[in-house]
Design a protein around this motif. Structure first.
Motif, PDB file in Angstrom:
ATOM      1  N   SER A 173       0.838  -1.198   0.000  1.00  0.00           N
ATOM      2  CA  SER A 173       0.000   0.000   0.000  1.00  0.00           C
ATOM      3  C   SER A 173       0.872   1.247   0.000  1.00  0.00           C
ATOM      4  O   SER A 173       1.889   1.318   0.688  1.00  0.00           O
ATOM      5  N   GLU A 174       0.445   2.236  -0.776  1.00  0.00           N
ATOM      6  CA  GLU A 174       1.183   3.497  -0.808  1.00  0.00           C
ATOM      7  C   GLU A 174       0.719   4.428   0.308  1.00  0.00           C
ATOM      8  O   GLU A 174       1.452   5.315   0.716  1.00  0.00           O
ATOM      9  N   ASN A 175      -0.515   4.254   0.774  1.00  0.00           N
ATOM     10  CA  ASN A 175      -1.050   5.071   1.853  1.00  0.00           C
ATOM     11  C   ASN A 175      -0.847   4.339   3.178  1.00  0.00           C
ATOM     12  O   ASN A 175      -1.131   3.139   3.284  1.00  0.00           O
ATOM     13  N   PRO A 176      -0.398   5.059   4.185  1.00  0.00           N
ATOM     14  CA  PRO A 176      -0.215   4.394   5.469  1.00  0.00           C
ATOM     15  C   PRO A 176      -1.555   4.047   6.102  1.00  0.00           C
ATOM     16  O   PRO A 176      -2.560   4.693   5.817  1.00  0.00           O
ATOM     17  N   PRO A 177      -1.599   3.041   6.942  1.00  0.00           N
ATOM     18  CA  PRO A 177      -2.867   2.700   7.581  1.00  0.00           C
ATOM     19  C   PRO A 177      -3.275   3.783   8.584  1.00  0.00           C
ATOM     20  O   PRO A 177      -2.439   4.529   9.091  1.00  0.00           O
ATOM     21  N   PHE A 178      -4.566   3.867   8.850  1.00  0.00           N
ATOM     22  CA  PHE A 178      -5.042   4.848   9.821  1.00  0.00           C
ATOM     23  C   PHE A 178      -6.034   4.167  10.745  1.00  0.00           C
ATOM     24  O   PHE A 178      -6.629   3.153  10.407  1.00  0.00           O
TER      25      PHE A 178
END
Length: 107
Positions: free
Chosen positions: A92-97
């Motif tokens: 994934s390019e977006n970090p988890p939130f």
């Protein structure tokens, strides 16, 4: 003195009147010698068995270390990413939130 030594060498102590006592003692000594010999053979067998088991333990320990180091290499993130890219998955390019849900009822 010399006569006594010659009598012992000729074996006269085995054929005189008190020979039965001598024969009992000789048989006792022979049985004792057989027990000692069998005990020594048993101890040798156990020593060889222990040495064989120690060699097996060393082999298994080295195999364990090799497998563990191989596992550590396989578990590395770069290896996992390469394996997943072959299957079409990408990181994934977006970090988890974190998702926070606020409850409507006060506690």
């Amino acid at each position: 003195m010399r006569k006594n030594i010659v009598d012992i060498l000729k074996g006269k102590f085995l054929i005189n009147e008190d020979a039965f006592k001598n024969w009992k003692f000789i048989i006792f000594l022979s049985l004792l010698a057989l027990i000692m010999i069998s005990s020594a053979h048993s101890a040798d067998k156990k020593v060889h068995k222990i040495a064989q088991i120690n060699n097996e333990v060393k082999e298994l320990r080295s195999e364990f270390v090799a497998v563990r180091s191989n596992l550590m290499k396989i578990k590395m993130e770069s290896k996992v990413v390469n394996q997943l890219e072959k299957k079409g998955l990408k990181p994934s390019e977006n970090p988890p939130f974190k998702i926070v849900i606020k409850s409507k009822t006060p506690q």
